[in-house]
Scaffold this active site. Structure first.
Site, PDB file in Angstrom:
ATOM      1  CE1 TYR A   1       3.716  -6.667   4.474  1.00 52.59           C
ATOM      2  CE2 TYR A   1       3.078  -8.974   5.545  1.00 52.59           C
ATOM      3  CZ  TYR A   1       3.276  -7.892   4.300  1.00 52.59           C
ATOM      4  OH  TYR A   1       2.725  -8.225   2.983  1.00 52.59           O
TER       5      TYR A   1
ATOM      6  CG  ASP B   1      -2.078  -0.964   1.079  1.00 52.76           C
ATOM      7  OD1 ASP B   1      -2.290  -1.457  -0.018  1.00 52.76           O
ATOM      8  OD2 ASP B   1      -2.532  -1.330   2.168  1.00 52.76           O
TER       9      ASP B   1
ATOM     10  NE  ARG C   1      -5.075  -1.547   3.894  1.00 52.73           N
ATOM     11  CZ  ARG C   1      -5.856  -1.545   2.991  1.00 52.73           C
ATOM     12  NH1 ARG C   1      -6.847  -0.569   3.116  1.00 52.73           N
ATOM     13  NH2 ARG C   1      -5.696  -2.254   1.895  1.00 52.73           N
TER      14      ARG C   1
ATOM     15  CG  ASP D   1      -5.018   2.616   6.027  1.00 46.29           C
ATOM     16  OD1 ASP D   1      -5.775   3.454   5.717  1.00 46.29           O
ATOM     17  OD2 ASP D   1      -4.224   2.271   4.825  1.00 46.29           O
TER      18      ASP D   1
END
Length: 237
Positions: free
Chosen positions: A73, A45, A179, A87
């Site tokens: 991540y 993203d 997310r 987010d």
């Protein structure tokens, strides 16, 4: 000289900058390397940073293979607040008191989201529905029905707690939306949460530590050694 004809294929490990789309990175490198056959192996993203695998030339045939590999991540959730996009793309829409949230509750919430899960993708996602991206409907104020996907969260480690921020490290399979993990983490705590920072640190055996900034990617010279058809960029993220 036709670089694409001379090069049997390379892998470039790039550290995607904040606010760039993955497509922005591909376009920039297509122009810089003067090559048409180029693509990325897994979208990040715009509000995420970190490892982006760029496949050049014949290595584009392996994009699906790389996309299917395990991902790692790191990032942070803000608890007690929610946004429609889960987010920072959208403004905070709801807030709840977090005075009763304890360290034990935070670790228990992470534990409850470890393993094989049925995860509902975000409304603000690139999933195609009726020929359009889901985020196009969301930005127009329309809610659509999305189907849960099976994902596996292999590790969910809480690496720091400075409320309202909770820092994490997640190792997961293909198709996982971090997310959505923020949403589910907030739901597990009954106070809501959104993703405030995200960095992809690993894809399979490829690591962010071995990636370079876009501006440091050098034009690819013709290869003399035909014994290998894969080469990552030089070491320096």
């Amino acid at each position: 000289m036709d670089t694409q004809a001379a090069d049997p294929g390379r892998i470039l490990l790039v550290n995607k900058p904040l606010k760039w789309t993955s497509f922005d990175v591909v376009n920039k490198l297509r122009y810089k390397l003067k090559i048409k056959k180029i693509g990325h192996a897994g979208t990040l993203d715009p509000l995420a940073t970190g490892l982006l695998i760029i496949c050049v030339g014949k290595m584009t045939k392996r994009i699906e293979e790389f996309m299917g590999q395990e991902k790692e991540y790191t990032g942070a959730f803000v608890i007690g607040q929610t946004t429609p996009s889960y987010d920072l793309e959208t403004e905070v829409s709801e807030q709840k008191d977090i005075d009763g949230i304890t360290t034990e509750m935070i670790h228990a919430a992470a534990q409850s989201l470890t393993g094989v899960l049925q995860q509902l993708p975000p409304q603000h996602s690139a999933i195609r529905v009726g020929g359009k991206r889901a985020y196009e409907f969301a930005r127009a104020g329309k809610s659509i029905e999305l189907t849960p996907r099976e994902v596996e969260i292999r590790e969910f480690e809480i690496t720091g707690i400075q409320l309202p921020e909770v820092h994490f490290r997640i190792v997961c399979t293909k198709g996982t939306y971090i997310r959505s993990m923020a949403r589910d983490f907030g739901d597990a705590l009954h106070v809501g949460a959104y993703l405030s920072a995200l960095c992809r640190t690993r894809i399979g055996e490829f690591r962010l530590a071995d990636a370079v900034a876009i501006e440091d990617v050098e034009p690819i010279p013709p290869k003399d050694d035909a014994s290998s058809d894969t080469q990552a960029t030089h070491q320096p993220d």
